[in-house]
Design an enzyme around this catalytic site. Structure first.
Site, PDB file in Angstrom:
ATOM      1  N   TYR A  74      45.275  -5.309  62.642  1.00 41.07           N
ATOM      2  CA  TYR A  74      46.292  -4.901  63.492  1.00 41.07           C
ATOM      3  C   TYR A  74      45.961  -5.141  64.985  1.00 41.07           C
ATOM      4  O   TYR A  74      46.754  -5.824  65.823  1.00 41.07           O
ATOM      5  CB  TYR A  74      46.833  -3.490  63.431  1.00 41.07           C
ATOM      6  N   PHE A 126      67.367 -23.527  81.414  1.00 41.05           N
ATOM      7  CA  PHE A 126      67.328 -23.554  79.959  1.00 41.05           C
ATOM      8  C   PHE A 126      67.978 -22.739  79.177  1.00 41.05           C
ATOM      9  O   PHE A 126      68.202 -21.534  79.988  1.00 41.05           O
ATOM     10  CB  PHE A 126      65.704 -23.930  79.440  1.00 41.05           C
ATOM     11  N   THR A 127      68.666 -22.646  78.013  1.00 37.07           N
ATOM     12  CA  THR A 127      69.658 -21.760  77.672  1.00 37.07           C
ATOM     13  C   THR A 127      69.012 -20.141  77.646  1.00 37.07           C
ATOM     14  O   THR A 127      69.377 -19.273  78.052  1.00 37.07           O
ATOM     15  CB  THR A 127      69.839 -22.125  76.336  1.00 37.07           C
ATOM     16  N   ASP A 217      57.247 -23.067  83.343  1.00 32.42           N
ATOM     17  CA  ASP A 217      57.646 -22.903  81.870  1.00 32.42           C
ATOM     18  C   ASP A 217      56.809 -24.120  81.147  1.00 32.42           C
ATOM     19  O   ASP A 217      57.120 -25.352  81.398  1.00 32.42           O
ATOM     20  CB  ASP A 217      59.095 -23.153  81.733  1.00 32.42           C
ATOM     21  N   LYS A 260      56.214 -26.351  70.550  1.00 37.68           N
ATOM     22  CA  LYS A 260      56.521 -27.756  70.883  1.00 37.68           C
ATOM     23  C   LYS A 260      55.055 -28.239  71.163  1.00 37.68           C
ATOM     24  O   LYS A 260      54.409 -28.739  70.153  1.00 37.68           O
ATOM     25  CB  LYS A 260      57.229 -27.703  72.446  1.00 37.68           C
ATOM     26  N   ARG A 384      73.598 -30.895  73.446  1.00 36.37           N
ATOM     27  CA  ARG A 384      73.256 -30.551  74.767  1.00 36.37           C
ATOM     28  C   ARG A 384      74.191 -30.776  75.940  1.00 36.37           C
ATOM     29  O   ARG A 384      73.933 -31.698  76.734  1.00 36.37           O
ATOM     30  CB  ARG A 384      71.934 -30.979  75.069  1.00 36.37           C
ATOM     31  N   PHE A 451      76.026 -21.960  71.153  1.00 34.88           N
ATOM     32  CA  PHE A 451      75.562 -23.311  70.577  1.00 34.88           C
ATOM     33  C   PHE A 451      74.966 -23.410  69.116  1.00 34.88           C
ATOM     34  O   PHE A 451      75.160 -23.758  68.243  1.00 34.88           O
ATOM     35  CB  PHE A 451      74.972 -24.134  71.376  1.00 34.88           C
TER      36      PHE A 451
HETATM   37  N1  F0G Z   1      61.889 -23.190  77.288  1.00 30.92           N
HETATM   38  C1  F0G Z   1      62.057 -24.437  77.285  1.00 30.92           C
HETATM   39  C2  F0G Z   1      61.951 -25.676  78.072  1.00 30.92           C
HETATM   40  C3  F0G Z   1      62.415 -24.733  75.676  1.00 30.92           C
HETATM   41  O1  F0G Z   1      62.835 -26.091  75.341  1.00 30.92           O
HETATM   42  C4  F0G Z   1      62.694 -23.686  74.839  1.00 30.92           C
HETATM   43  C5  F0G Z   1      62.996 -23.850  73.296  1.00 30.92           C
HETATM   44  C6  F0G Z   1      62.169 -22.406  75.255  1.00 30.92           C
HETATM   45  C7  F0G Z   1      61.557 -22.368  76.434  1.00 30.92           C
HETATM   46  C8  F0G Z   1      62.280 -21.315  74.364  1.00 30.92           C
HETATM   47  O2  F0G Z   1      61.176 -21.096  73.393  1.00 30.92           O
HETATM   48  O3  F0G Z   1      62.493 -21.528  71.283  1.00 30.92           O
HETATM   49  O4  F0G Z   1      59.979 -20.608  71.257  1.00 30.92           O
HETATM   50  O5  F0G Z   1      61.939 -19.139  72.159  1.00 30.92           O
HETATM   51  N2  F0G Z   1      63.725 -24.921  73.026  1.00 30.92           N
HETATM   52  C9  F0G Z   1      64.121 -25.312  71.603  1.00 30.92           C
HETATM   53  C10 F0G Z   1      64.732 -26.522  71.905  1.00 30.92           C
HETATM   54  C11 F0G Z   1      64.698 -24.199  71.169  1.00 30.92           C
HETATM   55  O6  F0G Z   1      65.292 -26.980  70.752  1.00 30.92           O
HETATM   56  O7  F0G Z   1      64.609 -27.008  72.873  1.00 30.92           O
HETATM   57  P1  F0G Z   1      61.411 -20.459  71.955  1.00 30.92           P
END
Ligand code: F0G
Length: 466
Positions: A74, A126-127, A217, A260, A384, A451
């Protein structure tokens, strides 16, 4: 020695996974049942899955071996220290706070640094990043250069920050109302476009002189480093690892989705240099993710990520990773299919607004194009555009970003060049029948990050093709 101009992947394949082709009839039913949202398709109904490069990577034998060395204590797992050391070595930040994935890090950072009414500039939204900033009481401001919003612009560093936009925001609201600036490298929603070292340095110098914290980021920062090596004067003889470190050195901290660049299936982190911020983060991570030495990851996941980081910064890995994306992109460019230029690091982005001019923005051309590509070929891609952009937090109106795109996202080390050939031909097939594609309207619209779970119906008849 000029005959050999091709590159090949710096690995060979040891394990394979079968994929299955479906019939067109099966796919028509599947996409209708999925509400014309590729996120709601079953993976086994997809032939070539280009939904995302997130968590879809193939791990190496060395990473799998590391999985067996998971220390599932843990507290104080040895794999945490391996990950901490990899992040310190390659990214250079002193304090590491592991999280289950990128958005976990975004949540914690936003809660620590944003006060109600603050502004958070960034080079395109970013979303998940913007949503966490808004939920923490902040307002996002886009400070990316104008070229980023133009799919045809060939600017080599379309992810760059427009420093004049940052200065204008400082003049408007004052530096003390700016929580921090987020610099995405590469910029996902601009098409996987990089930021130059010169720009990062200029922005970093200005922000530090003005007292503004700079957060990277770092999700695809290694891919960004490769573009700097290829395109920016003075970096051609530097390694990707050296460039990555130099980028991070210009910033105060980073959020990271390890799913990624780092060649794993799950995991992320927040890393900072400031001890006080680190202490707050170590405290908050316990509330939202898990103890500060695992943050929602199993020990084995941390080990796989530590090893993946080392593999990710190898120049030959990056050449073949981005080389494959460029290969697909060039095929589509040669065929006259409108795509975002130049081809980015992790994906080829189809310009749905240009491909489907007969579908108005409020009938979501990119969502429709992704559905049509699936029905045509079994290839899964992602919208997108306006659906991803969601509604304005204050007015509740739909946001219509300039870019209305479909992303063909390439997982790392998963598909071959032959899969890219089939993908290109499938896109061309849809392109030939583009005037038959129908628009979509919402049947169900969730409140957050719509989305992912929205459902749609076709406009003007059944089926995505007329
Ligand atoms: N920042 C960027 C630039 C991203 O592309 C993503 C995720 C995140 C933050 C968030 O990270 O998914 O690990 O919580 N992108 C994915 C995509 C979902 O399909 O582009 P996460």
């Amino acid at each position: 020695m000029t005959r050999r101009t091709s590159w090949a992947e710096p690995w060979k394949i040891k394990v394979v996974e079968s994929i299955k082709m479906t019939t067109r009839e099966q796919r028509e039913v599947a996409i209708r049942d999925a509400g014309y949202n590729t996120f709601l398709l079953k993976s086994e109904d997809c032939y070539i899955d280009l939904l995302t490069d997130s968590g879809t990577n193939a791990m190496s034998d060395n990473q799998w071996a590391g999985m067996m060395l998971g220390d599932e204590a843990y507290a104080g797992s040895r794999n945490f220290y391996a990950l901490e050391s990899a992040v310190q070595t390659y990214y250079g930040y002193e304090y590491l706070i592991p999280t289950h994935q990128g958005r976990g890090a975004e949540n914690i950072l936003s809660k620590i640094l944003i006060k109600d009414g603050d502004y958070v500039p960034g080079n395109m939204y970013f979303t998940t990043t913007r949503l966490h900033q808004e939920l923490a009481g902040g307002t996002f401001r886009d400070v990316i250069i104008d070229e980023a919003h133009d799919p045809a612009s060939e600017h080599p560093f379309k992810g760059n920050v427009d420093l004049d936009k940052v200065k204008a925001l400082v003049a408007e609201v004052g530096a003390d109302r700016i929580a921090y600036i987020t610099i995405g490298v590469t910029v996902n929603l601009a098409g996987g476009q990089p930021v130059s070292m010169a720009n990062l340095r200029e922005v970093s110098t200005y922000c530090h002189d003005t007292g503004i914290t700079v957060i990277l980021d770092a999700t695809r920062a290694v891919e960004n480093a490769w573009f700097i090596q290829q395109r920016e004067k003075g970096y051609g003889d530097k390694s990707v690892a050296q460039i990555l470190r130099a980028m991070c050195d210009l910033t105060d901290g980073a959020t990271m989705s390890g799913k990624k660049d780092s060649l794993v299936n799950i995991g992320g982190w927040l890393a900072v240099r400031d001890r006080k911020v680190a202490e707050q983060a170590q405290n908050l991570v316990v509330v939202y993710e898990g103890l500060h030495t695992y943050g929602g990851m199993a020990g084995r996941d941390m080990e796989a990520m530590a090893r993946g980081i080392v593999e990710s910064v190898q120049d030959d890995h990056m050449r073949s990773r981005i080389g494959q994306v460029q290969y697909l992109g060039q095929k589509l460019i040669d065929a006259g299919v409108p795509v975002v230029h130049p081809i980015g690091g992790h994906a080829v982005f189809l310009d749905a607004a240009a491909i489907l001019p007969h579908i108005p923005r409020d009938k979501f051309p990119a969502q429709a194009l992704a559905a049509a590509l699936y029905v045509e070929s079994g290839i899964r891609s992602m919208e997108r555009g306006a659906v991803s952009a969601g509604r304005d937090a204050k007015t509740g109106e739909n946001r219509y970003p300039k870019l209305e795109l479909v992303r063909l996202t390439i997982p790392r080390r998963v598909y071959t060049q032959a899969h890219m050939d089939v993908t290109a031909e499938s896109v061309m097939e849809v392109f030939d029948h583009r005037d038959k594609v129908r628009g979509l309207e919402f049947l169900y619209e969730p409140e957050y990050l719509r989305f992912f779970q929205a459902r749609f119906g076709t406009v003007g008849g059944d089926g995505i093709f007329a």
